[in-house]
Design a protein around this motif. Sequence first.
Motif, short mmCIF file in Angstrom:
data_model
loop_
_atom_site.label_atom_id
_atom_site.label_comp_id
_atom_site.label_asym_id
_atom_site.label_seq_id
_atom_site.Cartn_x
_atom_site.Cartn_y
_atom_site.Cartn_z
N VAL A 1 1.02 -0.86 -0.04
CA VAL A 1 0.50 0.00 -0.40
C VAL A 1 0.84 0.81 0.07
CG1 VAL A 1 -1.91 1.31 1.12
CG2 VAL A 1 -2.05 -1.66 1.39
N ASP A 2 0.74 1.91 -1.33
CA ASP A 2 2.12 3.25 -0.85
C ASP A 2 0.85 4.23 -1.29
OD1 ASP A 2 2.99 5.07 -1.87
OD2 ASP A 2 4.25 4.45 -3.87
N ASP A 3 1.77 5.69 -0.10
CA ASP A 3 0.11 6.35 0.36
C ASP A 3 0.72 7.76 0.00
OD1 ASP A 3 2.11 6.88 2.54
OD2 ASP A 3 0.57 6.94 3.51
N GLY A 4 1.91 7.91 -0.63
CA GLY A 4 2.91 9.08 -1.08
C GLY A 4 3.97 9.08 -0.30
N THR A 5 4.07 9.01 0.70
CA THR A 5 5.29 8.62 2.32
C THR A 5 5.60 8.00 1.79
OG1 THR A 5 4.08 8.41 3.82
CG2 THR A 5 3.32 10.26 3.39
N GLY A 6 5.23 6.50 1.56
CA GLY A 6 6.12 5.71 1.38
C GLY A 6 5.44 4.38 1.19
N CYS A 7 5.69 2.95 0.94
CA CYS A 7 5.18 1.87 1.17
C CYS A 7 5.15 1.34 1.77
CB CYS A 7 5.58 0.79 -0.54
SG CYS A 7 4.38 -0.51 -1.09
N VAL A 8 4.10 0.85 2.29
CA VAL A 8 3.75 -0.53 3.53
C VAL A 8 3.80 -1.79 2.72
CG1 VAL A 8 3.21 -0.80 5.91
CG2 VAL A 8 3.66 1.83 4.89
N THR A 9 4.09 -2.94 3.45
CA THR A 9 3.79 -4.33 2.93
C THR A 9 2.94 -4.83 4.25
OG1 THR A 9 5.53 -4.69 2.31
CG2 THR A 9 4.66 -6.19 2.75
N CYS A 10 1.92 -5.17 3.37
CA CYS A 10 0.72 -5.92 4.56
C CYS A 10 0.76 -7.58 3.73
CB CYS A 10 -0.46 -5.61 4.57
SG CYS A 10 -0.60 -2.65 4.16
N LEU A 11 -0.16 -8.27 5.29
CA LEU A 11 -0.21 -9.88 4.69
C LEU A 11 -1.90 -9.57 5.74
CD1 LEU A 11 2.40 -11.46 6.47
CD2 LEU A 11 2.15 -11.17 4.05
N LEU A 12 -2.61 -10.18 4.46
CA LEU A 12 -3.60 -10.57 5.10
C LEU A 12 -3.96 -12.16 5.20
CD1 LEU A 12 -6.99 -10.49 5.31
CD2 LEU A 12 -7.02 -10.07 3.03
N TRP A 13 -4.48 -12.78 6.83
CA TRP A 13 -3.90 -14.42 6.18
C TRP A 13 -5.26 -15.00 5.69
CZ3 TRP A 13 0.89 -16.33 7.08
CH2 TRP A 13 1.61 -16.00 7.74
N LEU A 14 -4.82 -15.78 4.90
CA LEU A 14 -6.28 -17.03 4.22
C LEU A 14 -6.24 -18.42 4.87
CD1 LEU A 14 -5.60 -15.56 1.18
CD2 LEU A 14 -6.95 -14.34 2.47
N ASN A 15 -5.46 -18.63 6.21
CA ASN A 15 -5.28 -20.34 6.84
C ASN A 15 -5.70 -20.35 7.91
OD1 ASN A 15 -3.20 -18.68 7.72
ND2 ASN A 15 -1.91 -20.09 8.17
N GLN A 16 -6.92 -19.55 7.83
CA GLN A 16 -8.01 -20.28 9.32
C GLN A 16 -8.59 -21.29 9.08
OE1 GLN A 16 -8.15 -17.29 7.17
NE2 GLN A 16 -8.05 -15.38 8.30
N LEU A 17 -8.59 -21.98 8.08
CA LEU A 17 -8.94 -23.39 8.63
C LEU A 17 -7.88 -24.32 8.76
CD1 LEU A 17 -11.27 -23.11 5.23
CD2 LEU A 17 -12.09 -23.17 7.76
N THR A 18 -6.82 -24.11 7.88
CA THR A 18 -5.32 -24.96 8.70
C THR A 18 -4.72 -24.28 9.39
OG1 THR A 18 -4.55 -24.01 6.87
CG2 THR A 18 -5.62 -25.50 5.92
N SER A 19 -5.14 -23.70 9.95
CA SER A 19 -3.96 -22.87 11.22
C SER A 19 -4.25 -23.39 12.45
CB SER A 19 -4.31 -21.70 11.53
OG SER A 19 -3.19 -21.20 12.52
#
Length: 161
Positions: free
Chosen positions: A61-79
């Motif tokens: 996600v880039d807001d013009g001041t920099g870029c931030v890495t984001c993680l959306l976890w999808l392994n709720q059924l196997t975690s």
Amino acid sequence: MDRALLNTHAKLVARDIHRLTQSPTEANSFILGGHACISRVETVGTIVSRDMTPKFLKFGVDDGTGCVTCLLWLNQLTSSYFSRFDPSTVLLLASTARKQAAEIRIGAVARVRGRVGSYRGAMQISATVVVVERDPNAEILHWLECVRLGRSCFRIKSQIS
């Protein structure tokens, strides 16, 4: 240190997320401006990268001041982490995460809320909520709110230049 923000989503721009430093006294929390103790953040910006695996969706996600890495976890059924939750709750979490992941497209403006952390020396957000913004003013309104909060809560003179 001000612990009042510890369990709230602090509205920050990417540059300030990257300026967070590990708190010496609070586990899983970070310090901004030498005063505020932060564990959760909210940011708004344009999605500039997208990489999906079976376990998570990694996006930038880039807001013009920099870029931030984001993680959306999808392994709720196997975690194993989610095995202690009620099965209906786990199904709801998995379904919600999949729906959010489907909406995340390069070029879209998104609002991301989640827990901030450091991975291999770089700050990232483990997203709990991702909403694609439809308001064309969402990003600039977020910036203005960040400037206001920076001055009043975080004691930052100027966040955006």
